[in-house]
Design a protein around this motif. Structure first.
Motif, short mmCIF file in Angstrom:
data_model
loop_
_atom_site.label_atom_id
_atom_site.label_comp_id
_atom_site.label_asym_id
_atom_site.label_seq_id
_atom_site.Cartn_x
_atom_site.Cartn_y
_atom_site.Cartn_z
N LEU A 123 33.76 40.74 38.81
CA LEU A 123 35.01 40.69 39.58
C LEU A 123 34.85 41.25 40.98
O LEU A 123 35.81 41.23 41.75
N LYS A 124 33.66 41.77 41.30
CA LYS A 124 33.40 42.35 42.62
C LYS A 124 34.36 43.50 42.93
O LYS A 124 34.80 43.69 44.07
N VAL A 125 34.68 44.30 41.91
CA VAL A 125 35.53 45.47 42.08
C VAL A 125 34.63 46.69 42.18
O VAL A 125 33.82 46.95 41.28
N ASP A 126 34.74 47.45 43.27
CA ASP A 126 33.88 48.61 43.46
C ASP A 126 34.34 49.77 42.57
O ASP A 126 35.43 49.72 41.98
N PRO A 127 33.51 50.84 42.43
CA PRO A 127 33.88 51.97 41.55
C PRO A 127 35.23 52.59 41.88
O PRO A 127 35.98 52.98 40.98
N GLU A 128 35.56 52.69 43.16
CA GLU A 128 36.86 53.26 43.52
C GLU A 128 37.99 52.35 43.05
O GLU A 128 39.01 52.82 42.54
N GLY A 129 37.81 51.06 43.24
CA GLY A 129 38.81 50.11 42.76
C GLY A 129 38.94 50.14 41.26
O GLY A 129 40.05 50.03 40.71
N PHE A 130 37.82 50.32 40.57
CA PHE A 130 37.86 50.40 39.11
C PHE A 130 38.65 51.63 38.66
O PHE A 130 39.40 51.58 37.67
N GLN B 235 32.40 48.99 31.30
CA GLN B 235 33.44 48.25 32.00
C GLN B 235 33.30 48.35 33.51
O GLN B 235 33.56 47.38 34.23
N GLN B 236 32.88 49.48 34.00
CA GLN B 236 32.69 49.62 35.44
C GLN B 236 31.61 48.66 35.95
O GLN B 236 31.77 48.00 36.99
N TYR B 237 30.52 48.56 35.21
CA TYR B 237 29.45 47.64 35.59
C TYR B 237 29.94 46.19 35.52
O TYR B 237 29.64 45.38 36.40
N PHE B 238 30.72 45.87 34.47
CA PHE B 238 31.25 44.51 34.32
C PHE B 238 32.19 44.14 35.47
O PHE B 238 32.10 43.05 36.03
N PHE B 239 33.08 45.05 35.83
CA PHE B 239 34.01 44.78 36.94
C PHE B 239 33.27 44.61 38.26
O PHE B 239 33.66 43.80 39.10
N SER B 240 32.22 45.38 38.42
CA SER B 240 31.45 45.27 39.65
C SER B 240 30.68 43.95 39.71
O SER B 240 30.62 43.30 40.76
#
Length: 495
Positions: A323-330, A315-320
């Motif tokens: 959705l352009k969400v960085d690890p901290e945002g995830f 999910q972290q890879y998918f959001f990045s």
């Protein structure tokens, strides 16, 4: 080998046909006494001197010979069926092969196969009339359907050794005493048939007593047992208490934990060392702050038992990527809505694509998702209706949606429309936050102007629970009734 050799030597000196003939006529009162067994009271005899004067052990020796022959015949019969009789040497077997045949055929008609009997050959020591029929009849009476009795015996064959009155009935009464519904007794026992072998004063009683001691409502024990009967077989000292102590140490109050267990008793079945602790460490390694762990677990208790590392990585890879969400945002997304680790990626993309299609930039969508992760679980049809009202009726700029994405999580008919119409009638213009982010009672207080309230930076939103308003110390009487523990539990989300 020594026993087998003795048995072969004995059989070699014994005429089996004579013995079987004698066995058949031994208890026939109309049969004539065989000449070889007549007692002679003479002082000397040239034929069969060992039978001149019977000894006290004569009947015992003869009975043992009959028993040995009967065993050989029964073992040969079982081997012919494919049943391995190795474990039956110390078992009391029937006197004739006909009785054993009756037992085997009864078990096969009940649904057991030869392999099932080989898995527990001691089942052949149970009498059809004294054990099998009474036990199976009682099991059917308490709610286990006849077609499922065979499966029940496969899973717990030891039940056929039990006494209905002494062992089975007390367990069923104990379950009824825990408020397990009568219609659910069969279901509970099919899930965990080993309950019928437990002692009432042992593990079952202590586990229930401990759960009640930490705050579980006694009336909820029955539904908990129905959902997860295995808790009755868990030892308090080695299983239940260590799990409770660990979760309390993470910041979960016992009251919240008790409410959580009432709804999801299966949490107790997670392995503390192999699953729970590694998952908690995994959450922190992905950026979830320790002070948020209690909230994450309260919202989504199942996260303790998931293959979490693989799910978080995916999910972290998918959001990045999407959705352009960085690890901290995830990590912030997981803190506010931990269910996201199990959410299907196709489900996530539908509301995201809807927002992108309304000329909201990728960067703004990412900020909206981080602030209100519940967006990715909403139905697009509802979002369309709310967005249409926002643009056509309210006529507000998209910037307000970006600043307050929680707008999409409120009901259009029961909250957004009525409150907007009230504001219009009074000529009041305010932010979406001020209009929606409060209870009905607070909204009325705001309209009456009983106090002046400054705009805050926005709530920390958690769907399904109360909103926390930063910078606002005024609360209504209704909101003040709930303490912090209850507030934490009310943030639990069910998707």
């Amino acid at each position: 080998m020594v026993t087998r050799r003795k048995l072969l030597n004995l059989l070699s000196t014994l005429k089996v046909s004579d013995l079987i003939h004698h066995h058949a006529n031994a208890f026939n009162p109309f049969s004539k006494t065989p000449k070889t067994l007549r007692v002679h009271y003479g002082t000397q005899s040239s034929k069969l001197p060992e039978y001149e004067m019977p000894s006290v052990t004569w009947g015992v020796i003869q009975g043992r010979k009959e028993k040995l022959v009967s065993r050989v015949i029964i073992f040969d019969y079982l081997k012919g069926l494919g049943i391995i009789p190795d474990e039956l040497h110390d078992l009391e077997l029937p006197s004739t092969v006909d009785v054993m045949r009756e037992r085997v055929e009864f078990l096969q008609k009940s649904g057991l196969t030869v392999d099932d009997i080989n898995n527990y050959p001691l089942i052949l020591g149970c009498s059809v009339r004294k054990n099998m029929i009474p036990v199976l009849g009682y099991l059917e009476k308490i709610g286990i359907a006849r077609p499922k009795l065979g499966e029940f015996v496969k899973n717990y064959p030891q039940v056929l050794h039990a006494s209905v009155i002494v062992e089975l009935v007390p367990v069923v009464k104990f379950l009824r005493g825990l408020d397990v519904e009568k219609d659910d007794i069969g279901y509970v026992l099919q899930k965990y048939p080993e309950l019928l072998g437990f002692k009432l004063e042992g593990t079952m009683s202590t586990s229930v007593a401990y759960l009640v001691s930490i705050g579980v409502n006694p009336r909820d024990i029955g539904p908990m047992v129905t959902q997860y009967p295995y808790l009755l077989g868990m030892r308090v000292g080695t299983v239940i208490k260590p799990m409770i102590d660990y979760l309390v140490g993470l910041g979960l109050p016992k009251k919240v934990l008790a409410r959580m267990l009432e709804k999801r008793a299966y949490i107790l079945g997670y392995d503390l060392e192999e699953t729970v602790k590694p998952n908690v460490e995994c959450l922190m390694s992905f950026g979830v702050r320790r002070e948020w762990l209690a909230s994450v677990i309260a919202q989504y208790p199942q996260i303790l038992g998931l293959p979490l590392k693989a799910k978080l990585s995916t999910q972290q890879y998918f959001f990045s990527l999407k959705l352009k969400v960085d690890p901290e945002g995830f990590a912030r997304v997981v803190e506010n809505m931990p269910q996201v680790v199990s959410l299907n990626q196709h489900v996530i993309m539908k509301p995201v694509e809807f927002l992108l299609g309304r000329t909201i930039t990728v960067e703004d969508v990412a900020r909206m998702v981080i602030k209100c992760p519940q967006l990715v679980a909403l139905r697009v049809e509802l979002m369309k209706n709310s967005f249409y009202f926002f643009k056509s009726e309210m006529g507000r700029p998209l910037k307000e949606l970006v600043e307050f994405p929680e707008y999409f999580t409120y009901s259009l008919e029961s909250r957004i429309k009525p409150r907007y119409q009230r504001l219009q009638s009074k000529g009041i213009r305010c932010s979406l936050n001020w209009m929606l982010n409060c209870s009905d009672q607070r909204f009325e207080e705001r309209l009456q102007g009983h106090y002046i309230e400054t705009e805050s930076l926005g709530p920390r939103f958690c769907m399904g629970g109360k909103l926390e308003l930063p910078g606002n110390d005024i609360v209504s009487d209704e909101e003040a009734e709930s303490d912090d523990d209850e507030l934490l539990y009310r943030r639990t989300v069910s998707l």
